[in-house]
Design an enzyme around this catalytic site. Sequence first.
Site, PDB file in Angstrom:
ATOM      1  N   TYR A  32       0.829  -1.209   0.000  1.00 26.69           N
ATOM      2  CA  TYR A  32       0.000   0.000   0.000  1.00 26.69           C
ATOM      3  C   TYR A  32       0.860   1.256   0.000  1.00 26.69           C
ATOM      4  CZ  TYR A  32       1.089   1.043   4.907  1.00 26.69           C
ATOM      5  OH  TYR A  32       1.743   1.377   6.063  1.00 26.69           O
ATOM      6  N   LYS A 146       6.562  -1.932   1.882  1.00 23.95           N
ATOM      7  CA  LYS A 146       5.382  -1.303   2.510  1.00 23.95           C
ATOM      8  C   LYS A 146       4.220  -2.285   2.409  1.00 23.95           C
ATOM      9  CE  LYS A 146       3.457   3.326   3.150  1.00 23.95           C
ATOM     10  NZ  LYS A 146       3.612   3.342   4.589  1.00 23.95           N
ATOM     11  N   GLU A 178      13.201   2.718  13.483  1.00 19.31           N
ATOM     12  CA  GLU A 178      12.268   3.742  12.980  1.00 19.31           C
ATOM     13  C   GLU A 178      11.055   3.793  13.890  1.00 19.31           C
ATOM     14  OE1 GLU A 178      10.464   2.736   9.205  1.00 19.31           O
ATOM     15  OE2 GLU A 178      10.354   0.613   9.718  1.00 19.31           O
ATOM     16  N   LEU A 202      11.515   1.239   6.604  1.00 20.98           N
ATOM     17  CA  LEU A 202      10.912   1.706   5.359  1.00 20.98           C
ATOM     18  C   LEU A 202      11.636   3.000   4.984  1.00 20.98           C
ATOM     19  CD1 LEU A 202       8.506   1.216   3.350  1.00 20.98           C
ATOM     20  CD2 LEU A 202       7.421   3.112   4.542  1.00 20.98           C
TER      21      LEU A 202
HETATM   22  N1  PDD Z   1       3.377   5.156   7.198  1.00 14.09           N
HETATM   23  N2  PDD Z   1       8.118   3.803   8.465  1.00 14.09           N
HETATM   24  C1  PDD Z   1       6.951   3.140   8.575  1.00 14.09           C
HETATM   25  C2  PDD Z   1       6.944   1.832   9.274  1.00 14.09           C
HETATM   26  C3  PDD Z   1       5.786   3.693   8.025  1.00 14.09           C
HETATM   27  O1  PDD Z   1       4.625   3.019   8.118  1.00 14.09           O
HETATM   28  C4  PDD Z   1       5.832   4.970   7.392  1.00 14.09           C
HETATM   29  C5  PDD Z   1       4.623   5.620   6.791  1.00 14.09           C
HETATM   30  C6  PDD Z   1       7.064   5.633   7.327  1.00 14.09           C
HETATM   31  C7  PDD Z   1       7.208   6.968   6.644  1.00 14.09           C
HETATM   32  O2  PDD Z   1       7.064   6.842   5.253  1.00 14.09           O
HETATM   33  P1  PDD Z   1       6.568   8.060   4.355  1.00 14.09           P
HETATM   34  O3  PDD Z   1       7.425   9.227   4.693  1.00 14.09           O
HETATM   35  O4  PDD Z   1       6.794   7.579   2.959  1.00 14.09           O
HETATM   36  O5  PDD Z   1       5.128   8.286   4.681  1.00 14.09           O
HETATM   37  C8  PDD Z   1       8.188   5.011   7.856  1.00 14.09           C
HETATM   38  C9  PDD Z   1       2.171   5.629   6.582  1.00 14.09           C
HETATM   39  C10 PDD Z   1       1.984   7.107   6.650  1.00 14.09           C
HETATM   40  C11 PDD Z   1       0.998   4.838   7.140  1.00 14.09           C
HETATM   41  O6  PDD Z   1       1.128   3.633   7.257  1.00 14.09           O
HETATM   42  O7  PDD Z   1      -0.054   5.418   7.455  1.00 14.09           O
END
Ligand code: PDD
Length: 284
Positions: A32, A146, A178, A202
Amino acid sequence: MTTYFIDGQFLSKEDVNISIDDRGYYFGDGVYEVIKVYNGSLFTAAEHIARLFQSAQKIKMTIPYSEQQLIDVAKELVKANEISTGHIYLQVTRGAAPRVHQFPDFSVPVVVTGYGLVNPRPTTNLEKGVAAKLVEDVRWLRCDIKSLNLLGNVLAKQEAYEEGCAEAIFVRDGIITEGSSSNLFGMKDGIVYTHPATNLILNGITRQVVLQLCEENGIPVVEKPFTPQEAFEMDELIITSTTAEVTPVIQLDDKEIGTGMPGPITKKLQAAFALRIPAFVTGN
Ligand code: PDD
């Protein structure tokens, strides 16, 4: 009323019909993306869609659209849902098939879905900062994907929420990886530290934007993991994500970080980030 995208069609919720045999439902067998919308425009959409395709490739799944077609779907969802500030969610699963672990026959089509939601910027958190809690990272070793499998993230976030914290910060083998839905950066003596983009995190799109902003603003970065003890001693900590943007972490467990207020590098990065936002808006 929210408009959903399901396999080529734009539908209202009551017309959505997803099979109970969908492998996303049985196995979390899918990937996703969450893409931010500012003032009616998608932010870093090409990067998110590229990562969606990379995630799909890593789980050996073929998305039956081009990257441009999915960007167009996201744009249509922005329009149909009349989103000024909010986000688009896109999901791809390996389709509906009787529940056996191995992949279904290649004739089973993957299922691409999405929706758009109005969601204001987290202005209070951006200004005041949030508290976070350290939680053991018990996730699998492909956190670079993801994936829809988010149980480790969900349990960690819940643990943090129950203690009044906005985010859980994962610790694996004594180092910070993270957040449960964000990346973490620490600032010490003018240098920015963050975990390198390995299989253990991620590689957030917001993380990548922040790394660029550091470079453009002459802020030195070291992509090197740090320990909880080092985190406690940082001058500043931030989490970054599509929805959290650049959010200061002013407390970690029971320790105040720095002065307990958003620090100077954080503010500089927030200001630089705001300039990147399409037609900068302050609220929704
Ligand atoms: N989550 N690490 C994890 C485990 C994440 O689920 C996310 C983002 C990030 C940051 O990624 P980005 O900058 O590309 O949004 C890092 C999204 C927002 C979610 O699951 O809702």
